[in-house]
Design a protein around this motif. Structure first.
Motif, short mmCIF file in Angstrom:
data_model
loop_
_atom_site.label_atom_id
_atom_site.label_comp_id
_atom_site.label_asym_id
_atom_site.label_seq_id
_atom_site.Cartn_x
_atom_site.Cartn_y
_atom_site.Cartn_z
N GLY A 1 -3.26 5.62 -5.99
CA GLY A 1 -2.75 4.40 -6.58
C GLY A 1 -2.26 4.62 -7.99
O GLY A 1 -1.25 4.06 -8.40
N ALA A 2 -2.98 5.47 -8.74
CA ALA A 2 -2.59 5.71 -10.12
C ALA A 2 -1.20 6.31 -10.18
O ALA A 2 -0.34 5.85 -10.94
N ALA A 3 -0.97 7.31 -9.34
CA ALA A 3 0.34 7.95 -9.32
C ALA A 3 1.41 6.95 -8.90
O ALA A 3 2.49 6.88 -9.48
N TYR A 4 1.06 6.14 -7.92
CA TYR A 4 1.99 5.14 -7.42
C TYR A 4 2.44 4.20 -8.53
O TYR A 4 3.62 3.99 -8.76
N LEU A 5 1.42 3.72 -9.27
CA LEU A 5 1.73 2.74 -10.31
C LEU A 5 2.54 3.35 -11.43
O LEU A 5 3.45 2.75 -11.96
N ARG A 6 2.18 4.59 -11.80
CA ARG A 6 2.94 5.26 -12.85
C ARG A 6 4.41 5.33 -12.46
O ARG A 6 5.29 5.11 -13.26
N CYS B 1 1.27 -10.97 -14.13
CA CYS B 1 0.34 -11.07 -15.25
C CYS B 1 1.10 -11.00 -16.56
O CYS B 1 1.88 -10.07 -16.78
N GLU B 2 0.87 -11.98 -17.43
CA GLU B 2 1.59 -12.02 -18.72
C GLU B 2 1.14 -10.91 -19.65
O GLU B 2 1.87 -10.48 -20.53
N ASN B 3 -0.10 -10.45 -19.49
CA ASN B 3 -0.64 -9.46 -20.41
C ASN B 3 -0.19 -8.03 -20.08
O ASN B 3 0.25 -7.30 -20.94
N CYS B 4 -0.29 -7.64 -18.80
CA CYS B 4 0.00 -6.24 -18.47
C CYS B 4 1.25 -6.07 -17.62
O CYS B 4 1.71 -4.96 -17.41
N GLY B 5 1.80 -7.17 -17.14
CA GLY B 5 3.06 -7.07 -16.40
C GLY B 5 2.91 -6.78 -14.92
O GLY B 5 3.89 -6.67 -14.20
N MET B 6 1.66 -6.64 -14.45
CA MET B 6 1.50 -6.36 -13.02
C MET B 6 1.84 -7.60 -12.19
O MET B 6 1.47 -8.71 -12.55
N THR B 7 2.58 -7.37 -11.10
CA THR B 7 2.89 -8.49 -10.22
C THR B 7 1.84 -8.57 -9.11
O THR B 7 1.16 -7.59 -8.82
N TYR B 8 1.77 -9.74 -8.49
CA TYR B 8 0.80 -9.89 -7.40
C TYR B 8 1.16 -8.95 -6.25
O TYR B 8 0.29 -8.41 -5.57
N THR B 9 2.45 -8.73 -6.06
CA THR B 9 2.89 -7.82 -5.00
C THR B 9 2.36 -6.42 -5.25
O THR B 9 1.86 -5.75 -4.35
N GLN B 10 2.45 -5.97 -6.52
CA GLN B 10 1.91 -4.64 -6.86
C GLN B 10 0.41 -4.60 -6.60
O GLN B 10 -0.10 -3.65 -6.00
N ARG C 1 -5.64 -2.78 -6.94
CA ARG C 1 -6.24 -2.65 -8.26
C ARG C 1 -5.56 -3.63 -9.22
O ARG C 1 -4.34 -3.78 -9.17
N PHE C 2 -6.37 -4.26 -10.07
CA PHE C 2 -5.79 -5.10 -11.11
C PHE C 2 -5.29 -4.22 -12.25
O PHE C 2 -5.76 -3.10 -12.45
N GLY C 3 -4.35 -4.77 -13.05
CA GLY C 3 -3.82 -4.01 -14.17
C GLY C 3 -4.62 -4.22 -15.45
O GLY C 3 -4.69 -3.34 -16.29
#
Ligand SMILES: [Zn+2]
Lengths: 354, 168
Positions: B23-28, B73-82, B88-90
């Motif tokens: 997941g980490a690699a994916y998100l990066r 998310c306004e703080n970290c930019g993660m979308t619900y889809t992500q 994992r939450f951002g």
């Protein structure tokens, strides 16, 4: 004391073979997941953010507030070789995730290696306490005290409804994972293990092998842990696990007694064959090693084998792992050389009995 | 056994922790705009889709059948889809930002939605201060109604002190 003791020597506190019910329970572990408020979790953090998380958490160790734990090692993962990281994973001092995935990952380690504090793993902070034998309540007490010390210095991500907020929703709430590592050979030999493990999973606990998720239960070693972290207090979680583990211990002990009284010749034959092979074989792969070492461990606890200590067997669990063998005998071992080295190591440890 | 749920937890969700390493690699890659990397092997892919299925299911249910897009998310930019893809939450704010969809998921994973365990001493302190302020405000109101302005002023000062303490 060498700076690299923690990667050169196999012995950790959890391997001492001491503590209550150590004839069945090898170790008890509690880990607590915590995060710093407003800071993105490690997976989403920019390098300078994870850098600042690392500095802030290492500072707590630097500040002397953790001095009750002894002279702490503070280790940045970037200072370790891949092999050294693998050894720490094999010793259960860090998770594979910290070893392989973390950026600005770090580790704070107590001298007896019972406490390991991981920084920038999946969560900013993971406090792990790993005790020898059946001491799950003790492990929670220690981990919780360390948590309190960090909390004095760090503003945790916490909300009234969901509790401690973690990167994965499976950890939210208390953020604790408590686990007990058990050696259950008699339940396996007598064919009762599947029934018992399925009962255990039905009450909301998980069962895994020696090296956690996805690892096989090699050597008849089973790790039982809580899955629920939200809606139960830490005390409930620890007590539930304690009760279930207690019952498993009693079943294993009863099965051992039954084995001795009903099929002693066959059991003794099996154990002595394994002892013969381990003290004579020239080539030993890791799967056979863990199975036969399980027989030796059972033999010791049935009183059929003298002068082999639990500590020796626990150290062999770790020192016969691929990473540790390479660390001790050189990185360039071929698979066959590795199996030969493993055989040699086991022969010598069982011969001296120390 | 008292206090224990008798149903097995959702296995797919837990097994997901295994590929979570990817997941980490994916998100990066998501952040760096490299698009999607597939988890390493076939079994991981199937676990991955099981989890996505679970989260999508919850999302659909929460919105009465229509899938809402653009929750972020306004703080970290993660979308619900992500989030639904990697499980994992951002950041800690994601819990607030995605809160409307969270309870069914938490209920399914833990059988509960509300924390009952340990509370940080500091947060505990803030909670206590908040309650003290509420109590003092009521008391002050009473004094004002009884035209005891001196006592009300003292209470007002005390409330200001506590508010300062809580925000500082
Ligand atoms: Zn967020």
């Amino acid at each position: 004391m060498s700076k690299r003791k923690y990667v050169k020597q196999p012995l950790s506190e959890w391997m001492k073979g001491e503590g209550p019910d150590s004839d069945v329970v090898i170790s008890s572990r509690v880990r607590i997941a915590r995060n710093i408020r407003s800071m993105p979790f490690p997976m989403m953090a920019e390098p300078q953010q994870s850098q600042s998380v690392m500095e802030q958490l290492l500072d707590v160790a630097e500040s002397g507030r953790l001095n009750g734990l002894g002279q702490l090692e503070r280790i940045r993962l970037s200072d370790l070789t891949e092999l050294e990281k693998l050894v720490l994973v094999e010793k259960h001092l860090i998770s594979p995730n910290l070893a392989n995935e973390s950026r600005n990952g770090a580790l704070i380690l107590s001298p007896n290696e019972a406490i390991s504090i991981m920084i920038n793993e999946e969560d900013h902070l993971r406090i792990q306490c790993l005790c020898s034998g059946f001491q799950i309540r003790q492990a929670w007490d220690w981990a919780s005290k360390i948590d309190d010390i960090f909390e004095e210095q760090v503003d945790y991500a916490f909300d009234e409804k969901h509790g401690y907020l973690t990167s994965c929703p499976t950890n939210v709430g208390t953020g604790i994972r408590a686990s007990v590592m058990m050696h259950l050979p008699a339940l396996v030999i007598t064919g009762q293990i599947n029934r018992i493990l399925s009962a255990v999973t039905q009450v909301g606990l998980a069962v895994r092998g020696l090296y956690g998720e996805g690892s096989e239960a090699a050597g008849n070693l089973f790790q039982v842990s809580n899955q629920i972290t939200l809606g139960q207090s830490e005390q409930e979680i620890i007590e539930n696990l304690h009760q279930v583990a207690r019952q498993m211990i009693e079943h294993e002990k009863a099965a051992r007694t039954k084995l001795l009284s009903e099929s002693r010749p066959r059991v003794e034959d099996r154990i002595r064959r394994s002892f013969g092979i381990l003290t004579q074989a020239m080539i030993m792969d890791s799967k056979e090693a863990s199975q036969r070492l399980s027989d030796i461990r059972l033999g010791v606890h049935l009183g059929l084998i003298d002068d082999v200590k639990d500590q020796t067997l626990n150290e062999l669990l770790v020192s016969t792992q691929p990473g540790f063998l390479q660390q001790t005998y050189g990185e360039a071992l071929s698979p066959e050389q590795r199996d030969m080295t493993r055989a040699e190591l086991i022969r010598s440890r069982l011969a001296t009995g120390s | 056994m008292p206090g224990m749920r008798q149903t097995p937890r959702n296995a797919a969700f837990y097994e997901n922790r295994e590929w979570g390493k990817n997941g980490a690699a994916y998100l990066r890659n998501v952040r760096q705009g490299k698009g999607r990397t597939h988890p390493g092997n076939a079994s991981r892919v199937s676990i991955h889709s099981l989890l996505s299925g679970l989260l999508d299911f919850e999302a659909t249910k929460a919105n009465g059948g229509t899938k809402q897009v653009g929750l972020q998310c306004e703080n970290c930019g993660m979308t619900y889809t992500q989030f639904s893809k990697i499980g994992r939450f951002g950041c800690s704010h994601c819990y607030k930002q995605f809160s409307e969809r969270l309870d069914p998921l938490l209920k399914r994973v833990h059988g509960n939605t509300v924390h009952v365990g340990k509370v940080p001493k500091r947060a505990g302190g803030k909670l206590k201060t908040k309650r003290d302020i509420d109590r003092l405000k009521k008391e002050m109101q009473g004094k004002i109604e009884r035209e005891d302005f001196e006592a009300a002023a003292q209470l007002r000062d005390r409330i200001r002190e506590l508010e300062k303490e809580m925000n500082g």
